[in-house]
Motif scaffolding. Structure first.
Motif, PDB file in Angstrom:
ATOM      1  N   HIS A  54      16.721  46.545 -22.430  1.00 16.38           N
ATOM      2  CA  HIS A  54      15.310  45.592 -22.428  1.00 16.38           C
ATOM      3  C   HIS A  54      15.326  44.706 -21.026  1.00 16.38           C
ATOM      4  O   HIS A  54      14.304  43.884 -20.754  1.00 16.38           O
TER       5      HIS A  54
ATOM      6  N   SER B 150      12.057  45.030 -19.662  1.00 23.34           N
ATOM      7  CA  SER B 150      12.378  46.490 -20.069  1.00 23.34           C
ATOM      8  C   SER B 150      12.838  47.218 -18.995  1.00 23.34           C
ATOM      9  O   SER B 150      12.312  47.131 -17.766  1.00 23.34           O
TER      10      SER B 150
ATOM     11  N   PRO C 219      10.791  48.850 -25.082  1.00 26.78           N
ATOM     12  CA  PRO C 219       9.794  47.801 -25.050  1.00 26.78           C
ATOM     13  C   PRO C 219      10.011  46.346 -24.467  1.00 26.78           C
ATOM     14  O   PRO C 219      11.272  46.043 -24.298  1.00 26.78           O
TER      15      PRO C 219
ATOM     16  N   GLN D 282       7.458  37.913 -26.186  1.00 26.72           N
ATOM     17  CA  GLN D 282       7.418  38.214 -27.698  1.00 26.72           C
ATOM     18  C   GLN D 282       7.772  37.099 -28.527  1.00 26.72           C
ATOM     19  O   GLN D 282       8.495  36.296 -28.427  1.00 26.72           O
TER      20      GLN D 282
ATOM     21  N   GLN E 169       2.723  45.091 -22.705  1.00 27.09           N
ATOM     22  CA  GLN E 169       3.880  46.048 -23.202  1.00 27.09           C
ATOM     23  C   GLN E 169       3.749  47.496 -22.554  1.00 27.09           C
ATOM     24  O   GLN E 169       2.819  47.751 -21.826  1.00 27.09           O
TER      25      GLN E 169
ATOM     26  N   TYR F 281       5.566  52.951 -24.604  1.00 26.43           N
ATOM     27  CA  TYR F 281       6.092  52.609 -26.054  1.00 26.43           C
ATOM     28  C   TYR F 281       5.034  52.281 -27.091  1.00 26.43           C
ATOM     29  O   TYR F 281       5.223  52.625 -28.180  1.00 26.43           O
TER      30      TYR F 281
ATOM     31  N   GLN G 291       4.908  54.226 -30.789  1.00 25.09           N
ATOM     32  CA  GLN G 291       4.730  53.305 -32.058  1.00 25.09           C
ATOM     33  C   GLN G 291       3.687  53.638 -32.827  1.00 25.09           C
ATOM     34  O   GLN G 291       3.751  53.870 -34.017  1.00 25.09           O
TER      35      GLN G 291
ATOM     36  N   SER H 207      -1.441  47.357 -21.694  1.00 23.16           N
ATOM     37  CA  SER H 207      -0.523  47.062 -20.760  1.00 23.16           C
ATOM     38  C   SER H 207      -1.154  46.402 -19.601  1.00 23.16           C
ATOM     39  O   SER H 207      -0.420  45.599 -18.884  1.00 23.16           O
TER      40      SER H 207
END
Length: 207
Positions: A47, A53, A59, A64, A160, A164, A168, A204
């Motif tokens: 990370h 990341s 991620p 966050q 993000q 990723y 998800q 992103s």
């Protein structure tokens, strides 16, 4: 095809689940030195030191919500969310360490990612803000906010890693993502590959 009425009902229900944007967090008192020790001992390998990341596989954690990070770690430890790597990483973490890691990463600086394909991102912006009434896809902004900042209960999406996000969404669709699946499966199962790619790219670019 889903009727306009049913689509409106779904959108309204999602909008009620959380506020549209996250507010500045009032952080609890935690041991940030211990969080940094844990990060430098294990987390940073995937990370990044600053939660940025290290590759498209993992991620971003920077910015966050601490509550969300702590919950995901608890879910990994309890087996509610599957990942051999993360289950092992979380196995010996105490609840106060999970909370400390959440605060540690939320305090890290965030940034948007450069987007190379503006036309594809524009499609993603439409889906993110307005959804797709013809297929029954509700707007992502209904829960995650127009800027993708999320809430204490729902993840920040802004900035993000796009790959990723794509993984998800596909995992929610196939139910390989074993936690937080109820609402997200109903959305992800209606997304086309074009919509998945474009939404991830647009997300992103936010910060």
């Amino acid at each position: 095809m889903m009727s306009h009425w049913k689509y409106a009902v779904i959108s309204s229900l999602l909008a009620l689940c959380v506020s549209s944007a996250a507010r500045a967090a009032d952080f609890p008192e935690v041991d940030l030195a211990r969080a940094e020790e844990i990060n430098m001992g294990r987390c940073f390998l995937c990370h990044g030191v600053e939660g940025e990341s290290t590759t498209a596989l993992y991620p971003r954690l920077a910015g966050q919500h601490y509550q969300y990070i702590a919950k995901q770690l608890a879910d990994f430890k309890a087996g509610r969310r599957q990942s051999d790597t993360m289950v092992n990483m979380a196995a010996d973490l105490a609840p106060e360490e999970m909370l400390a890691l959440g605060v540690y990463f939320e305090k890290k600086p965030t940034r948007a990612q450069d987007v190379q394909d503006g036309e594809l991102a524009a499609i993603g912006r439409f889906i993110f803000l307005r959804g797709n009434e013809y297929s029954g896809v509700a707007a992502c902004a209904s829960c995650h906010g127009e800027r993708g900042l999320g809430t204490s209960q729902l993840p920040r999406l802004a900035g993000q890693v796009p790959q990723y996000i794509e993984r998800q969404l596909r995992s929610f669709n196939t139910r390989n993502r074993t936690n937080d699946n109820a609402v997200m499966h109903s959305i992800a199962s209606r997304l086309t590959e074009l919509e998945i790619r474009s939404v991830a790219l647009y997300i992103s670019s936010l910060n």
